[in-house]
Scaffold this motif. Structure first.
Motif, PDB file in Angstrom:
ATOM      1  N   GLY A 304      40.903  34.428  63.032  1.00  0.00           N
ATOM      2  CA  GLY A 304      41.822  35.247  62.249  1.00  0.00           C
ATOM      3  C   GLY A 304      41.469  35.322  60.780  1.00  0.00           C
ATOM      4  N   ALA A 305      40.264  34.877  60.389  1.00  0.00           N
ATOM      5  CA  ALA A 305      39.867  34.893  58.979  1.00  0.00           C
ATOM      6  C   ALA A 305      39.717  36.328  58.478  1.00  0.00           C
ATOM      7  CB  ALA A 305      38.560  34.130  58.788  1.00  0.00           C
ATOM      8  N   ASP A 306      39.941  36.508  57.183  1.00  0.00           N
ATOM      9  CA  ASP A 306      39.762  37.832  56.589  1.00  0.00           C
ATOM     10  C   ASP A 306      38.283  38.230  56.557  1.00  0.00           C
ATOM     11  OD1 ASP A 306      42.490  38.008  56.123  1.00  0.00           O
ATOM     12  OD2 ASP A 306      42.338  37.276  54.055  1.00  0.00           O
ATOM     13  N   TYR A 307      37.434  37.258  56.200  1.00  0.00           N
ATOM     14  CA  TYR A 307      36.008  37.523  56.056  1.00  0.00           C
ATOM     15  C   TYR A 307      35.221  36.350  56.617  1.00  0.00           C
ATOM     16  CZ  TYR A 307      37.641  41.045  52.749  1.00  0.00           C
ATOM     17  OH  TYR A 307      38.283  42.123  52.180  1.00  0.00           O
ATOM     18  N   ALA A 308      33.967  36.617  56.976  1.00  0.00           N
ATOM     19  CA  ALA A 308      33.072  35.558  57.436  1.00  0.00           C
ATOM     20  C   ALA A 308      31.729  35.693  56.740  1.00  0.00           C
ATOM     21  CB  ALA A 308      32.885  35.617  58.945  1.00  0.00           C
ATOM     22  N   LEU A 309      31.093  34.544  56.525  1.00  0.00           N
ATOM     23  CA  LEU A 309      29.766  34.489  55.927  1.00  0.00           C
ATOM     24  C   LEU A 309      28.855  33.743  56.883  1.00  0.00           C
ATOM     25  CD1 LEU A 309      30.894  33.507  52.327  1.00  0.00           C
ATOM     26  CD2 LEU A 309      30.388  35.796  53.189  1.00  0.00           C
ATOM     27  N   GLY A 310      27.695  34.341  57.210  1.00  0.00           N
ATOM     28  CA  GLY A 310      26.767  33.750  58.154  1.00  0.00           C
ATOM     29  C   GLY A 310      25.723  32.894  57.455  1.00  0.00           C
ATOM     30  N   HIS A 311      25.496  31.697  57.996  1.00  0.00           N
ATOM     31  CA  HIS A 311      24.488  30.799  57.462  1.00  0.00           C
ATOM     32  C   HIS A 311      23.688  30.208  58.618  1.00  0.00           C
ATOM     33  CE1 HIS A 311      26.330  26.714  58.325  1.00  0.00           C
ATOM     34  NE2 HIS A 311      27.312  27.526  58.630  1.00  0.00           N
ATOM     35  N   HIS A 312      22.844  29.180  58.341  1.00  0.00           N
ATOM     36  CA  HIS A 312      22.064  28.486  59.371  1.00  0.00           C
ATOM     37  C   HIS A 312      21.008  29.419  59.970  1.00  0.00           C
ATOM     38  CE1 HIS A 312      21.471  25.556  62.722  1.00  0.00           C
ATOM     39  NE2 HIS A 312      21.978  24.700  61.862  1.00  0.00           N
TER      40      HIS A 312
END
Length: 359
Positions: A304-312
């Motif tokens: 349910g997050a507003d935004y996501a940031l991809g890493h790894h």
């Protein structure tokens, strides 16, 4: 197998905590060198485990993967268009800025705090300085350009996440407080005995300055060598700040979405989620411990997050997929699932994302 290949394979086996006699060798130890504590639903008195989860693969599976599969060729070096960058000394109020350093290392700035996740500035993610996965992109922030670091969130003890050399440098230059799951303090203090560390179990919370750090379950494992598998705990974190809550899921398999649903049930709304999108091929070997971009999107939606940031992704070649594959697959799957691209961005070294202002 020539000497060079043997050294690479040995580094990889150590990175995955797999001994030459397989899982049985790891299970032979009857005591835990890092942690002692009561039995729980995820600790049997010697080793931690994922309740109702899957065990990591053994030595025969590692052999099958490395000698029966095909690894994509990565470039020897990649220059990020965003690096190097010099972050602001502090970000105050409810503003939130997250800057990618590389792999799982990110700088989180909010409410006057500077927080690093899983800091690695070394050239290799390996127990050896001369063999093992080598950095192909320079850190997005030069170590000397870091602002004053207050906290380090350290999710687990694999070499691509817990780098003792970097932690020693941080101690000398910044003296941050390290917040990490049970048992990892023993690993760190063996080399840097005066490091300030607070540990926690799943469900615990540590309050520091204007933030609270919650320890949450994720589906992974730990190892520093061939006979210490799962003797230290792994965790996700929820960072609770005046500017909102941030979900840092750590290193995880999708696990039928349980880590995400559990976090949402316990904490409600997230302003942002930091999610791994790389190190996922081949699926038969990696699926239980490393989610792929498709699963990362599903996790993002479950959270349910507003935004996501991809890493790894894109810094150390740990698995079989190509260097740019995670970002490309993520982009295609976002379109397929009808999720706006600006809501889930795979960050490159030096790239900074600032959360839109809250209403």
């Amino acid at each position: 197998m020539n000497r060079r290949s043997f050294l690479k394979f040995t580094a990889l086996a150590t990175l995955f905590g797999i001994g030459a006699s397989g899982t049985a060798m790891a299970l032979a130890r009857s005591s835990n060198r890092y942690h002692s504590g009561p039995v729980s639903d995820h600790f049997d008195g010697v080793r931690f485990f994922n309740p109702d989860g899957a065990e990591p693969k053994g030595f025969s599976d590692l052999l099958k993967w490395k000698f029966g599969g095909k690894q994509a060729n990565w470039p020897a070096a990649v220059r990020s268009p965003f690096a190097p960058t010099s972050p602001d000394p502090r970000i105050d109020g409810d503003r939130l800025r997250i800057t990618m350093v590389g792999h799982a290392t990110l700088l989180i700035q909010t409410a006057g705090l500077n927080i690093l996740t899983d800091p690695v500035w070394s050239d290799r993610a390996s127990p050896f300085s001369f063999a093992g996965p080598k950095r192909v992109t320079a850190p997005g922030i030069a170590f000397e350009e870091l602002p004053k670091i207050d906290l380090v969130l350290l999710s687990h003890n694999h070499y691509d996440h817990l780098d003792l050399v970097t932690l020693a440098r941080l101690k000398q230059a910044h003296d941050p407080l390290v917040i990490t799951p049970l048992g990892n303090d023993a690993v760190i203090k063996a080399q840097t005995p005066d490091m300030r560390i607070k540990t926690g179990d799943w469900g615990d919370v540590i309050g520091e300055a204007s933030a609270k750090v919650h320890f949450e379950p994720c589906h992974h494992w730990s190892a520093r060598g061939v006979n210490d598998r799962s003797m230290a705990l792994w965790a996700a974190f929820v960072l609770e700040t005046p500017g909102g809550k941030i979900l840092h899921i750590g290193d995880t398999g999708f696990d039928n979405g349980r880590p995400y649903q559990n976090a949402r049930d316990r904490h409600g709304h997230f302003r942002a989620a930091i999610l791994p999108v790389g190190a996922y091929e081949p699926r038969w070997f990696m699926k239980d411990q490393h989610q792929n971009p498709d699963e990362a999107i599903d996790g993002f939606l479950l959270s349910g997050a507003d935004y996501a940031l991809g890493h790894h992704w894109g810094t150390f070649q740990l698995t079989d997929e190509g260097r740019d594959a995670p970002a490309e697959v993520l982009d295609a799957k976002l379109a397929e699932k009808g999720v706006a691209r600006e809501r889930f961005r795979p960050l490159s070294p030096g790239e900074a994302w600032e959360a839109p202002a809250t209403a």
